[in-house]
Scaffold this motif. Structure first.
Motif, mmCIF file in Angstrom:
data_model
loop_
_atom_site.group_PDB
_atom_site.id
_atom_site.type_symbol
_atom_site.label_atom_id
_atom_site.label_comp_id
_atom_site.label_asym_id
_atom_site.label_seq_id
_atom_site.Cartn_x
_atom_site.Cartn_y
_atom_site.Cartn_z
ATOM 1 N N ALA A 47 0.842 -1.204 0.000
ATOM 2 C CA ALA A 47 0.000 0.000 0.000
ATOM 3 C C ALA A 47 0.871 1.245 0.000
ATOM 4 O O ALA A 47 1.030 1.930 1.011
ATOM 5 C CB ALA A 47 -0.936 -0.007 1.208
ATOM 6 N N GLY B 187 -3.948 1.656 3.819
ATOM 7 C CA GLY B 187 -4.197 0.369 4.454
ATOM 8 C C GLY B 187 -4.671 0.454 5.889
ATOM 9 O O GLY B 187 -5.076 -0.550 6.470
ATOM 10 N N ASN C 274 -10.170 -4.432 3.367
ATOM 11 C CA ASN C 274 -9.023 -5.248 3.777
ATOM 12 C C ASN C 274 -9.217 -5.827 5.175
ATOM 13 O O ASN C 274 -8.303 -5.855 5.988
ATOM 14 C CB ASN C 274 -7.735 -4.415 3.710
ATOM 15 C CG ASN C 274 -7.316 -4.138 2.283
ATOM 16 O OD1 ASN C 274 -7.034 -5.054 1.523
ATOM 17 N ND2 ASN C 274 -7.302 -2.862 1.922
ATOM 18 N N ASP D 255 -3.812 -6.126 -7.267
ATOM 19 C CA ASP D 255 -4.350 -5.620 -6.004
ATOM 20 C C ASP D 255 -5.140 -4.332 -6.170
ATOM 21 O O ASP D 255 -5.564 -3.734 -5.183
ATOM 22 C CB ASP D 255 -3.224 -5.416 -4.986
ATOM 23 C CG ASP D 255 -2.191 -4.380 -5.449
ATOM 24 O OD1 ASP D 255 -2.347 -3.808 -6.550
ATOM 25 O OD2 ASP D 255 -1.218 -4.144 -4.702
ATOM 26 N N LEU E 226 -1.695 -6.291 3.489
ATOM 27 C CA LEU E 226 -0.898 -5.522 2.537
ATOM 28 C C LEU E 226 0.527 -5.293 3.018
ATOM 29 O O LEU E 226 1.401 -4.944 2.230
ATOM 30 C CB LEU E 226 -1.562 -4.170 2.267
ATOM 31 C CG LEU E 226 -2.981 -4.221 1.687
ATOM 32 C CD1 LEU E 226 -3.600 -2.824 1.681
ATOM 33 C CD2 LEU E 226 -2.968 -4.813 0.290
#
Length: 366
Positions: free
Chosen positions: A54, A114, A175, A300, A125
């Motif tokens: 990230a 993130g 996430n 991603d 991540l």
């Protein structure tokens, strides 16, 4: 997040005016300082030196930003950048990673791609700076500020005049909850239970921010992450929003205004406000732009390094699989600063927060 042509034309005009404002910013900002907490929607380089996927410190990110590649997850300015300009700051607020003693008197950006309300969110991540860690970093900055000002009373009153922006929660879904193969939360909690647990922890964190001196706080709701290109591709909905995701997120967003109202009731001098990101991002008229990314994507959802993005970025809502373009950020920033609808911000928009802060400080000085 959906963008419409009628809204976009208005936004493009605003964007031009915002570019002009860089050169005509008032000599003094409306508030003395501006502190920013959040995730990749506001990150301005704090993740650059972390071991994480990230990070956005490579082209084509920053292609339209005056300083080039900085670690911002968009082509130009973030929501936080634009709000800072509207508040009258002549320079962009420094990242925590790079803030000097001179910088911190006008504020710090703690945002981290993130990051989430829950510490584990985004850990898939790699490294990130969760909201709890960002609050710890803010406490450290306040200690530095106290050493510089050498007057605890002055410092305490100083930070009460500042504007605080908090934009958190997306990664607690993208996430975390929406990744059952990596996180157990969706097996432990129903969507409503998870929203309640998340809101409860967020309330504690926002209360901690109050205890650290914050009084004028803009709390952003989570946007329509079910409409992001990455989630649409993942769930195979052929270009239409993943409504099950948006419905789950709504359960959290619906708790934020009561949460803000409760903090204001518990603390008589608290001026917290809820910014309705979902409502602002859902125009009522016009022809919808497709929810497609401007840049070529990695698996991603981030831009492929050094790839060539779309030529006319003002006609795209999303720059990559998750993050808005500058023109989309301008819509959210301008309407959170100066609400166009009573549902955009409650009980105050950010311009009102700034005015109230100024009035309160003047009364305190009498």
């Amino acid at each position: 997040m959906t963008c419409y042509f009628s809204l976009l034309c208005h936004t493009m005009i605003v964007a031009v005016l915002m570019q002009f404002q860089i050169f005509v910013a008032v000599s003094q900002p409306q508030v003395p300082c501006y502190f920013i907490f959040g995730d990749s929607l506001v990150d301005n380089g704090n993740n650059n030196d972390l071991v994480t996927m990230a990070k956005a410190n490579y082209p084509p990110y920053g292609i339209d930003f005056p300083e080039g590649v900085t670690g911002r997850f968009t082509n130009g300015r973030t929501i936080a950048d634009i709000i800072g300009q509207l508040l009258g700051f002549s320079k962009f607020i420094s990242s925590f990673a790079n803030a000097t003693d001179e910088d911190i008197s006008t504020g710090v950006n703690y945002g981290s791609g993130g990051a989430g309300i829950r510490d584990e969110s985004g850990s898939n991540l790699g490294g990130h700076i969760s909201l709890n860690m960002q609050l710890q970093n803010h406490a450290a900055i306040l200690s530095r500020l106290l050493l510089l000002q050498q007057n605890s009373t002055f410092t305490n009153e100083y930070v009460k005049k500042c504007i605080y922006l908090v934009n958190m929660g997306s990664n607690d879904y993208i996430n975390n909850y929406l990744m059952p193969e990596k996180f157990p939360t969706s097996r432990i909690f129903t969507p409503d239970q998870y929203a309640a647990v998340l809101a409860s922890q967020f309330s504690q964190q926002l209360t901690t921010l109050y205890q650290l001196g914050a009084r004028n706080v803009a709390v952003f709701g989570v946007g329509l992450i079910g409409c992001t290109p990455a989630e649409i591709a993942r769930f195979g909905t052929n270009g239409t929003c993943v409504e099950s995701i948006n419905n789950d997120v709504k359960l959290f967003n619906d708790r934020l205004k009561p949460l803000v109202d409760n903090i204001n009731s518990n603390f008589s001098d608290a001026r917290y406000t809820f910014i309705n990101a979902t409502g602002i991002s859902t125009p009522q008229r016009g022809v919808a732009l497709p929810n497609v990314p401007c840049c070529q994507l990695r698996s991603d959802g981030q831009c492929i390094p050094n790839s060539i993005p779309c030529a006319n970025r003002s006609l795209f809502t999303f720059f990559d699989g998750f993050h808005p373009t500058e023109v989309a950020n301008t819509v959210l920033a301008t309407r959170s600063y100066n609400a166009q609808s009573p549902t955009d911000a409650s009980p105050y928009d950010i311009s009102q927060l700034a005015a109230i802060s100024t009035d309160a400080s003047q009364l305190a000085a009498i």
